[in-house]
Design a protein around this motif. Structure first.
Motif, mmCIF file in Angstrom:
data_model
loop_
_atom_site.group_PDB
_atom_site.id
_atom_site.type_symbol
_atom_site.label_atom_id
_atom_site.label_comp_id
_atom_site.label_asym_id
_atom_site.label_seq_id
_atom_site.Cartn_x
_atom_site.Cartn_y
_atom_site.Cartn_z
ATOM 1 N N PRO A 162 -0.377 5.830 -12.068
ATOM 2 C CA PRO A 162 -0.268 5.702 -10.603
ATOM 3 C C PRO A 162 1.068 5.104 -10.173
ATOM 4 O O PRO A 162 1.657 5.540 -9.170
ATOM 5 C CB PRO A 162 -1.440 4.775 -10.242
ATOM 6 C CG PRO A 162 -2.440 5.003 -11.323
ATOM 7 C CD PRO A 162 -1.626 5.224 -12.568
ATOM 8 N N GLU A 163 1.553 4.118 -10.924
ATOM 9 C CA GLU A 163 2.838 3.518 -10.599
ATOM 10 C C GLU A 163 3.982 4.502 -10.847
ATOM 11 O O GLU A 163 4.943 4.563 -10.071
ATOM 12 C CB GLU A 163 3.040 2.245 -11.433
ATOM 13 C CG GLU A 163 2.204 1.048 -11.007
ATOM 14 C CD GLU A 163 0.720 1.146 -11.347
ATOM 15 O OE1 GLU A 163 -0.075 0.370 -10.801
ATOM 16 O OE2 GLU A 163 0.357 2.007 -12.182
ATOM 17 N N ILE A 197 0.839 -1.200 0.000
ATOM 18 C CA ILE A 197 0.000 0.000 0.000
ATOM 19 C C ILE A 197 0.873 1.248 0.000
ATOM 20 O O ILE A 197 1.836 1.347 0.767
ATOM 21 C CB ILE A 197 -0.927 0.033 1.244
ATOM 22 C CG1 ILE A 197 -1.735 -1.264 1.364
ATOM 23 C CG2 ILE A 197 -1.837 1.250 1.194
ATOM 24 C CD1 ILE A 197 -2.739 -1.477 0.282
ATOM 25 N N ASP A 198 0.548 2.194 -0.841
ATOM 26 C CA ASP A 198 1.237 3.486 -0.862
ATOM 27 C C ASP A 198 0.785 4.272 0.370
ATOM 28 O O ASP A 198 -0.395 4.614 0.483
ATOM 29 C CB ASP A 198 0.869 4.244 -2.139
ATOM 30 C CG ASP A 198 1.663 5.534 -2.296
ATOM 31 O OD1 ASP A 198 2.080 6.108 -1.282
ATOM 32 O OD2 ASP A 198 1.842 5.972 -3.444
ATOM 33 N N HIS A 209 -3.039 0.683 -3.777
ATOM 34 C CA HIS A 209 -2.314 -0.578 -3.686
ATOM 35 C C HIS A 209 -1.595 -0.864 -4.993
ATOM 36 O O HIS A 209 -2.016 -0.424 -6.054
ATOM 37 C CB HIS A 209 -3.269 -1.729 -3.356
ATOM 38 C CG HIS A 209 -4.404 -1.875 -4.327
ATOM 39 N ND1 HIS A 209 -5.612 -1.227 -4.155
ATOM 40 C CD2 HIS A 209 -4.528 -2.588 -5.485
ATOM 41 C CE1 HIS A 209 -6.419 -1.535 -5.160
ATOM 42 N NE2 HIS A 209 -5.789 -2.357 -5.979
ATOM 43 N N ARG A 210 -0.494 -1.595 -4.879
ATOM 44 C CA ARG A 210 0.172 -2.092 -6.095
ATOM 45 C C ARG A 210 -0.762 -3.088 -6.759
ATOM 46 O O ARG A 210 -1.245 -4.022 -6.138
ATOM 47 C CB ARG A 210 1.503 -2.766 -5.741
ATOM 48 C CG ARG A 210 2.209 -3.397 -6.938
ATOM 49 C CD ARG A 210 3.604 -3.917 -6.568
ATOM 50 N NE ARG A 210 3.576 -4.954 -5.556
ATOM 51 C CZ ARG A 210 3.372 -6.252 -5.802
ATOM 52 N NH1 ARG A 210 3.137 -6.671 -7.030
ATOM 53 N NH2 ARG A 210 3.396 -7.123 -4.809
ATOM 54 N N ARG A 211 -0.999 -2.870 -8.051
ATOM 55 C CA ARG A 211 -1.956 -3.699 -8.771
ATOM 56 C C ARG A 211 -1.270 -4.858 -9.477
ATOM 57 O O ARG A 211 -0.066 -4.834 -9.695
ATOM 58 C CB ARG A 211 -2.694 -2.852 -9.822
ATOM 59 C CG ARG A 211 -3.422 -1.657 -9.267
ATOM 60 C CD ARG A 211 -4.022 -0.824 -10.387
ATOM 61 N NE ARG A 211 -3.009 -0.199 -11.230
ATOM 62 C CZ ARG A 211 -3.275 0.514 -12.327
ATOM 63 N NH1 ARG A 211 -4.539 0.668 -12.713
ATOM 64 N NH2 ARG A 211 -2.315 1.051 -13.036
ATOM 65 N N GLY A 228 -1.367 -6.317 -5.014
ATOM 66 C CA GLY A 228 -0.093 -6.996 -4.849
ATOM 67 C C GLY A 228 0.176 -7.360 -3.402
ATOM 68 O O GLY A 228 -0.036 -6.553 -2.484
ATOM 69 N N VAL A 229 0.643 -8.577 -3.174
ATOM 70 C CA VAL A 229 0.919 -9.108 -1.834
ATOM 71 C C VAL A 229 2.405 -8.954 -1.510
ATOM 72 O O VAL A 229 3.262 -9.137 -2.371
ATOM 73 C CB VAL A 229 0.506 -10.595 -1.747
ATOM 74 C CG1 VAL A 229 0.831 -11.173 -0.372
ATOM 75 C CG2 VAL A 229 -0.983 -10.748 -2.049
ATOM 76 N N ARG A 230 2.695 -8.641 -0.239
ATOM 77 C CA ARG A 230 4.076 -8.421 0.206
ATOM 78 C C ARG A 230 4.730 -9.750 0.602
ATOM 79 O O ARG A 230 4.961 -10.027 1.777
ATOM 80 C CB ARG A 230 4.089 -7.438 1.374
ATOM 81 C CG ARG A 230 3.547 -6.053 1.041
ATOM 82 C CD ARG A 230 3.593 -5.113 2.244
ATOM 83 N NE ARG A 230 4.951 -4.948 2.729
ATOM 84 C CZ ARG A 230 5.390 -5.412 3.902
ATOM 85 N NH1 ARG A 230 4.589 -6.105 4.694
ATOM 86 N NH2 ARG A 230 6.638 -5.199 4.272
ATOM 87 N N GLN A 231 5.046 -10.566 -0.413
ATOM 88 C CA GLN A 231 5.630 -11.868 -0.125
ATOM 89 C C GLN A 231 7.047 -11.765 0.432
ATOM 90 O O GLN A 231 7.587 -12.758 0.957
ATOM 91 C CB GLN A 231 5.637 -12.738 -1.387
ATOM 92 C CG GLN A 231 4.276 -13.190 -1.853
ATOM 93 C CD GLN A 231 3.609 -14.157 -0.875
ATOM 94 O OE1 GLN A 231 4.208 -14.593 0.097
ATOM 95 N NE2 GLN A 231 2.352 -14.489 -1.155
#
Length: 623
Positions: free
Chosen positions: A254-255, A114-115, A121-123, A132-135
């Motif tokens: 956005p990115e 998350i920004d 959120h990162r898409r 996007g998940v923070r693996q």
């Protein structure tokens, strides 16, 4: 674990859940595959048709039948001697209240990228409802992989297919954690540019797009390049750059904004568009990455940049590449659509037999269990359609002359008409419903005269109307029959190479018969399983279907009988520029006629090609 001989990819969804898939197990066993290759099977959002929008990675999909039905399917597979490979989606999850990790604000901050300034959120690519998940966080990894790892440890599944690892902050670190957790068999959906090699990750290999593009390029006749280029002479590299820049400047703003908040860098959109591969790793420190960056004039790209900027830039180039090239430029460039597929470079007009052998030898040495494909759920067209279109290179003058006769005042414009001609020749016969659905998507992906945000439905209708008229054009029917015949010979030879080259062949559901699929969702249509079962049992059918089915069954039977040969050496046999021939394990001879002239060639140390193939485009001989 079950010996890897051939995987069979099923696309579960409405009408094909775990229970229905269980009924197919005897058929797949008799066909000769060794592993059932399942799509994402964890709980997805309501109404999901594909499973990639996961809401709960700790439970089995109730829509597909739930855990009991899943385990019953696996049990039936085990009883039939089949292993199971499972596709999982670690990079992203659905933005949905049913997702407890998303619905809980504290968990959202922990699990998702998350920004902090905007709350965005990162898409996953450009899809807003996939976050996007923070693996890279060990606790997030442990929680989101609890079920997947349990299934592996229990022996329920033999291995995992990892969707889109390039979206993660640290793909190599993620794959090391999987290996440390005891997952021995892992395949990554890593898209490699032609000539790019998979890194030394602890994996079995990729899911096979590099093989798909090489085996098709092998059958593209270089003699047709000049004629086909006369219809579309644009440089694909320039077209791809423009499409990537367009995406970076619009869809992925956005990115870009987030990158610019981390560190103000001049012209970041152009930098994103300039990278010629999907991504670099570890700040571009490897020799491979340094070479790529230098070739693109970006040698100092990461110098002095904050670590966060470098990581986010590396996570952003894959979606810019995918949406700019695969989902835009591939629908705009029309020289030869057979070369416009995932991981492909349409500016590479064919490869030589020697280049194909070289790629096989590298795979044999580095990743001998890499998957080998000609179709997946993500390809732009099936292997049979791609082979037909690729065959146009060998009759380019005739095709170009007909195409010029068929061109009409638009709409569609000239480029779209050329796209239509190749599509109709590749997929003919095709229903009106499929034509209309396909060209709606193709036009919106091209983003020239329609798009997904502001679709011009009237224009789309007119293009589809034109496509439906094409089969009535003078000469179409006779030429389509000629293309179908040449395409079938090419497709059969490509299928043989897939079944025998170093690696593990994969069959996409239904593709054991001639399959004229176009891009998703066309390739998710219902499969006539009863027809395939009946033909496997010996019932008569279309001769081309019979030939393809028999080849697959016979090759898989030979792989089962001679596993040591296919686990053994790969020995290229000189047979001239028009024949691909090799020995596996010193005892299995494979011959694929790349071009008709090859029938008159001789295989070094063996007999003539014509004697071995009996006039077909291929031969498989056990000695």
């Amino acid at each position: 674990m079950t010996e890897l001989r051939c995987t069979y990819r099923l696309q579960l969804g409405p009408g094909l859940g775990f229970t229905e898939a269980r009924e197919l197990v005897p058929y797949l066993r008799d066909l000769g595959v060794s592993h059932l290759y399942l799509p994402p099977s964890f709980q997805a959002r309501a109404g999901s048709t594909h499973g990639y929008d996961v809401v709960d990675p700790t439970s089995i999909s109730s829509e597909l039948g739930g855990e009991e039905a899943f385990r019953a399917l696996v049990g039936a597979a085990r009883e039939a001697g089949l292993g199971v490979i499972l596709d999982i989606v670690p990079n992203h999850m659905a933005v949905d209240d049913a997702n407890r990790y998303w619905a809980d604000p504290a968990l959202r901050e922990k699990f998702f990228d998350i920004d902090p300034e905007t709350g965005r959120h990162r898409r996953f690519f450009d899809i807003d409802h996939l976050a996007g998940v923070r693996q890279e966080d060990p606790e997030v990894f442990e929680e989101t992989h609890r079920l997947a790892l349990a299934l592996v440890r229990e022996g329920v599944v033999d291995g995992l297919r990892i969707d889109h690892p390039d979206g993660m902050a640290d793909p190599a670190g993620y794959l090391r954690r999987l290996a440390e957790a005891g997952v021995e068999r892992v395949w990554v959906e890593k898209i490699l540019d032609p000539g790019e090699h998979l890194r030394d990750w602890p994996v079995e290999g990729t899911v096979g797009y590099e093989f798909l593009n090489d085996v098709q390029a092998l059958f593209v006749d270089p003699v047709g390049e000049a004629a086909l280029s006369s219809l579309d002479s644009r440089a694909f590299g320039d077209l791809a750059f423009d499409a990537k820049l367009e995406q970076a400047s619009t869809t992925f703003q956005p990115e870009v904004e987030r990158l610019n908040r981390v560190a103000r860098v001049q012209g970041v959109e152009r930098l994103l568009a300039s990278l010629p591969v999907y991504r670099t790793y570890d700040g571009g420190q490897s020799a491979e990455d340094r070479a790529v960056l230098e070739e693109a004039g970006l040698a100092d790209l990461y110098a002095g940049r904050p670590a966060e900027w470098v990581t986010r830039f590396q996570q952003t180039t894959p979606p810019v590449m995918a949406k700019g090239v695969e989902d835009t430029a591939f629908y705009r460039y029309v020289r030869l659509l057979a070369l416009n597929d995932v991981g492909g470079d349409p500016s590479r007009f064919g490869i030589t037999v020697e280049q194909f052998h070289e790629a096989n030898l590298v795979r044999q040495e580095r990743f001998p269990r890499n998957l080998l494909i000609t179709q997946t759920h993500d390809t732009k067209r099936s292997g049979d359609v791609r082979a037909r279109i690729g065959a146009l290179a060998g009759m380019a003058d005739e095709y170009v002359a007909l195409a010029r006769e068929w061109l009409r005042p638009g709409p569609p414009d000239e480029l779209e008409q050329l796209f239509v001609f190749q599509t109709m020749l590749g997929a003919w016969p095709i229903s009106e419903e499929r034509v209309r659905a396909y060209f709606e998507k193709a036009l919106r992906e091209a983003k020239r005269n329609s798009n997904w945000i502001e679709p011009d439905e009237d224009y789309e209708r007119r293009v589809a109307d034109f496509a439906l008229e094409v089969p009535s054009f003078a000469g179409f029917e006779a030429f389509a029959a000629k293309v179908a015949e040449a395409g079938h010979r090419s497709a059969m030879a490509q299928t043989l190479l897939k079944l025998t080259a170093p690696g593990v062949p994969d069959i996409y559901q239904g593709d054991e018969l001639v399959t004229l699929n176009l891009v998703d969702p066309d390739n998710r249509r219902q499969v006539d399983w009863a027809k395939r079962r009946a033909m496997l049992d010996g019932e008569a059918g279309d001769p081309r279907d019979r030939e393809k089915l028999d080849l697959i069954r016979d090759a898989l039977r030979l792989r089962a009988e001679r596993p040591e040969a296919f686990a053994g050496s790969y020995e290229p046999l000189p047979a001239g520029p028009d024949v691909c021939a090799y020995l596996r394990g010193g005892s299995v001879l494979v011959v694929a006629v790349v071009r008709e002239a090859g029938q008159d060639a001789a295989i070094e140390g063996h007999s003539s090609v014509r004697d071995v193939t009996d006039g077909r485009s291929y031969a498989l001989v056990a000695r």
